[in-house]
Design a protein around this motif. Structure first.
Motif, PDB file in Angstrom:
ATOM      1  N   THR A  10       0.832  -1.205   0.000  1.00 40.01           N
ATOM      2  CA  THR A  10       0.000   0.000   0.000  1.00 40.01           C
ATOM      3  C   THR A  10       0.866   1.255   0.000  1.00 40.01           C
ATOM      4  N   GLY A  11       1.911   1.259   0.810  1.00 37.13           N
ATOM      5  CA  GLY A  11       2.803   2.414   0.880  1.00 37.13           C
ATOM      6  C   GLY A  11       3.507   2.685  -0.432  1.00 37.13           C
ATOM      7  N   ILE A  12       4.017   1.643  -1.062  1.00 40.11           N
ATOM      8  CA  ILE A  12       4.710   1.803  -2.347  1.00 40.11           C
ATOM      9  C   ILE A  12       3.755   2.332  -3.410  1.00 40.11           C
ATOM     10  N   ILE A  13       2.592   1.715  -3.520  1.00 41.28           N
ATOM     11  CA  ILE A  13       1.622   2.122  -4.540  1.00 41.28           C
ATOM     12  C   ILE A  13       1.144   3.552  -4.282  1.00 41.28           C
ATOM     13  N   THR A  14       0.763   3.840  -3.055  1.00 39.81           N
ATOM     14  CA  THR A  14       0.248   5.177  -2.724  1.00 39.81           C
ATOM     15  C   THR A  14       1.307   6.246  -2.953  1.00 39.81           C
ATOM     16  N   TYR A  15       2.524   5.987  -2.508  1.00 45.26           N
ATOM     17  CA  TYR A  15       3.594   6.978  -2.667  1.00 45.26           C
ATOM     18  C   TYR A  15       3.869   7.243  -4.146  1.00 45.26           C
ATOM     19  N   ASN A  16       3.862   6.191  -4.964  1.00 44.81           N
ATOM     20  CA  ASN A  16       4.139   6.370  -6.386  1.00 44.81           C
ATOM     21  C   ASN A  16       2.989   7.037  -7.125  1.00 44.81           C
ATOM     22  N   ILE A  17       1.773   6.860  -6.661  1.00 48.99           N
ATOM     23  CA  ILE A  17       0.625   7.520  -7.286  1.00 48.99           C
ATOM     24  C   ILE A  17       0.531   8.969  -6.826  1.00 48.99           C
ATOM     25  N   SER A  18       0.661   9.180  -5.498  1.00 47.03           N
ATOM     26  CA  SER A  18       0.505  10.531  -4.951  1.00 47.03           C
ATOM     27  C   SER A  18       1.228  10.654  -3.603  1.00 47.03           C
ATOM     28  N   PRO A  19       2.425  11.234  -3.599  1.00 50.15           N
ATOM     29  CA  PRO A  19       3.120  11.465  -2.326  1.00 50.15           C
ATOM     30  C   PRO A  19       2.276  12.303  -1.349  1.00 50.15           C
TER      31      PRO A  19
END
Length: 175
Positions: A10-19
């Motif tokens: 979740t952290g990787i996906i969320t960070y890459n979509i929207s920091p």
């Protein structure tokens, strides 16, 4: 361990979509002070750091190996409460623009819970368990950027819950 893996993904996906969105999942003290209380919980599960993920995942594996998840569902409560205590202490002792994320406060809570629970069950001081807790604490906190305050909060949470469980259920109760 599955929650730690899910939090990392979740952290990787969320960070890459929207920091920006990611900043609301981790604990940023300034945002919590402005009302983002949900991150006191979400930040326990979410991280985008591979190092944090691998250490946390491995640590839970070792704890399961040593203690076999004998607390059952109480382990989840210990993890969550200890993580929240660690996050609240982070809010109190670190400046407003500090960001924190990861499961280590909750993991320290689970480890402390099991060590104290064993000492209470066998009515003896377990120097090996205490040494393990101290060694893990020191080794994990020499890594730069590690939130040692969350670790202390986690340990406090685990100790309080183990003692509280003994007082509520009594020493002779089957777990």
């Amino acid at each position: 361990m599955a929650l730690i893996l899910a939090g990392f993904i979740t952290g990787i996906i969320t960070y890459n979509i929207s920091p920006y969105l990611f900043s609301f999942l981790i604990q940023v003290n300034y945002l919590v002070l402005r009302g983002d209380y949900v991150s006191l919980v979400t930040s326990i599960f979410v991280t985008n750091s591979f190092t944090d993920f691998i250490f946390n995942f491995f640590s839970m594996g070792v704890i399961y190996y040593l203690f076999g998840s004998k607390a059952g569902k109480l382990e989840y409560i210990t993890f969550l409460v200890s993580g929240i205590i660690g996050n609240i202490l982070t809010l109190v002792f670190f400046p407003p623009y500090v960001a924190s994320a990861g499961a280590s406060g909750g993991i320290f809570g689970v480890l402390a819970y099991y060590i104290i629970d064993d000492m209470l069950e066998f009515n003896r001081l377990d120097w090996n368990g205490l040494a393990l807790l101290i060694i893990v604490f020191v080794l994990s906190d020499i890594i730069p950027g590690v939130n040692y305050i969350a670790h202390i909060g986690g340990v406090l949470g685990g100790v309080v819950l183990a003692i509280g469980r003994k007082r509520l259920l009594g020493h002779s109760q089957v777990k």
